[in-house]
Enzyme design. Structure first.
Site, PDB file in Angstrom:
ATOM      1  N   ASP A 122      25.239  -9.486  22.763  1.00 35.56           N
ATOM      2  CA  ASP A 122      25.418  -8.220  23.456  1.00 35.56           C
ATOM      3  C   ASP A 122      25.906  -7.212  22.424  1.00 35.56           C
ATOM      4  OD1 ASP A 122      26.223  -6.020  24.957  1.00 35.56           O
ATOM      5  OD2 ASP A 122      27.014  -7.232  26.600  1.00 35.56           O
TER       6      ASP A 122
ATOM      7  N   TYR B 257      19.279  11.574  27.250  1.00 40.36           N
ATOM      8  CA  TYR B 257      18.285  10.917  26.398  1.00 40.36           C
ATOM      9  C   TYR B 257      18.074  11.722  25.116  1.00 40.36           C
ATOM     10  CZ  TYR B 257      13.874   8.572  25.183  1.00 40.36           C
ATOM     11  OH  TYR B 257      12.884   7.864  24.550  1.00 40.36           O
TER      12      TYR B 257
ATOM     13  N   LYS C  36      18.908  10.424  21.211  1.00 38.72           N
ATOM     14  CA  LYS C  36      17.879  10.301  20.175  1.00 38.72           C
ATOM     15  C   LYS C  36      18.172  11.206  18.982  1.00 38.72           C
ATOM     16  CE  LYS C  36      15.700   7.112  22.281  1.00 38.72           C
ATOM     17  NZ  LYS C  36      15.846   5.725  21.764  1.00 38.72           N
TER      18      LYS C  36
ATOM     19  N   THR D  40       4.706  -0.784  25.706  1.00 37.94           N
ATOM     20  CA  THR D  40       5.686  -1.827  25.974  1.00 37.94           C
ATOM     21  C   THR D  40       5.583  -2.270  27.432  1.00 37.94           C
ATOM     22  OG1 THR D  40       7.378  -0.244  26.643  1.00 37.94           O
ATOM     23  CG2 THR D  40       7.262  -0.792  24.300  1.00 37.94           C
TER      24      THR D  40
END
Length: 272
Positions: free
Chosen positions: A76, A180, A184, A215
């Site tokens: 993790d 997001y 990034k 993906t």
């Protein structure tokens, strides 16, 4: 402990978040090129992290089947001690690390569970845990992995750090969530900051921007997306392999590189 007998002389990579998606594609491509690849992810046969297929062990097996040597470590990346233990294990097993691919990312878990409308909502309608997942399981995870293995990377001539990110042009901010976009851009800045600090030791650091990649998570929403010209996970991996094999890679350090740019530079197919 991994059996590393018979693997002396092979280049060694660590790919984080590699149970599926881009991470798996990169790991398998490295395997086809004969690398030893340490695969870290939370997903295992004993416990999965979501609805999508893939485990660290399955990816490691695919690396070995492709011609490399895969080593699965359930980790993790929000657990600093667990991440440090992986770096210590690689040091003990090989005493070198030629490539770190920072790909771990927990920011898609709610989306992968079907939360399409939530993903496209304004920030005040998105749950705060979405922001936390992107930074704790993404940006911070990349920072920690690099921090704990930096001494090993520095000790390995010609080594490289690749941080998987996404382009967020200012003119296209309307198409990206606020959290997001912040994550990034932070990943891109990490790659640059690392390049400045690692460059004096002969280590290259770049951010890598794929286009749409087919993906498992993306293919869930194929009906809502235009995947014309999209890339495959292993296609992205071939770009990483070519980059890591470039004797002039240090000339690219600190840059944000696009997968399609590397495809043209090295004459490789990234779509299939």
């Amino acid at each position: 402990m991994a059996d590393v007998r018979g693997h002396a002389g092979r280049r060694v990579a660590w790919v984080t978040g590699a149970s599926r998606g881009v991470g798996r594609g990169v790991a398998v491509a490295l395997g086809r090129a004969g690398w030893v690849v340490y695969v870290t992810a939370r997903s295992s046969a004993a416990g999965r992290t979501g609805l999508l297929p893939g485990t660290a062990a399955e990816t490691a097996d695919a690396v070995t089947a492709a011609g490399g040597h895969g080593v699965a470590v359930v980790c993790d990346h929000r657990d600093d001690d667990a991440v440090a233990a992986v770096a210590a294990r690689i040091t003990e097993d090989h005493g070198r690390l030629d490539l770190l691919v920072n790909n771990a990312w927990s920011g898609y878990e709610r989306l992968n569970a079907g939360a399409w409308e939530e993903w496209n909502a304004p920030l005040w309608q998105q749950p705060l845990e979405l922001f936390d997942a992107m930074f704790a399981g993404g940006v911070r995870a990349h920072y920690v992995a690099l921090a704990v293995c930096a001494p090993l990377i520095i000790a390995t001539p010609g080594s490289l750090v690749v941080t998987i990110s996404v382009a967020v042009p200012e003119t296209e901010q309307h198409a990206f969530g606020a959290a997001y976009a912040m994550a990034k851009v932070a990943d891109d800045r990490l790659a640059l900051a690392a390049a400045v600090q690692l460059g004096e030791h002969g280590v290259a650091s770049v951010a890598l921007h794929p286009d749409w990649v087919r993906t498992e998570g993306v293919l869930q929403f194929a009906a809502q997306l235009d995947l014309t010209g999209s890339q495959s996970p292993e296609g992205v991996g071939r770009a990483v392999v070519a980059l890591a094999g470039d004797p002039d890679v240090l000339s690219l350090t600190g840059r944000v590189l696009e997968v399609k740019e590397l495809a043209a530079r090295y004459g490789i197919d990234v779509s299939s």
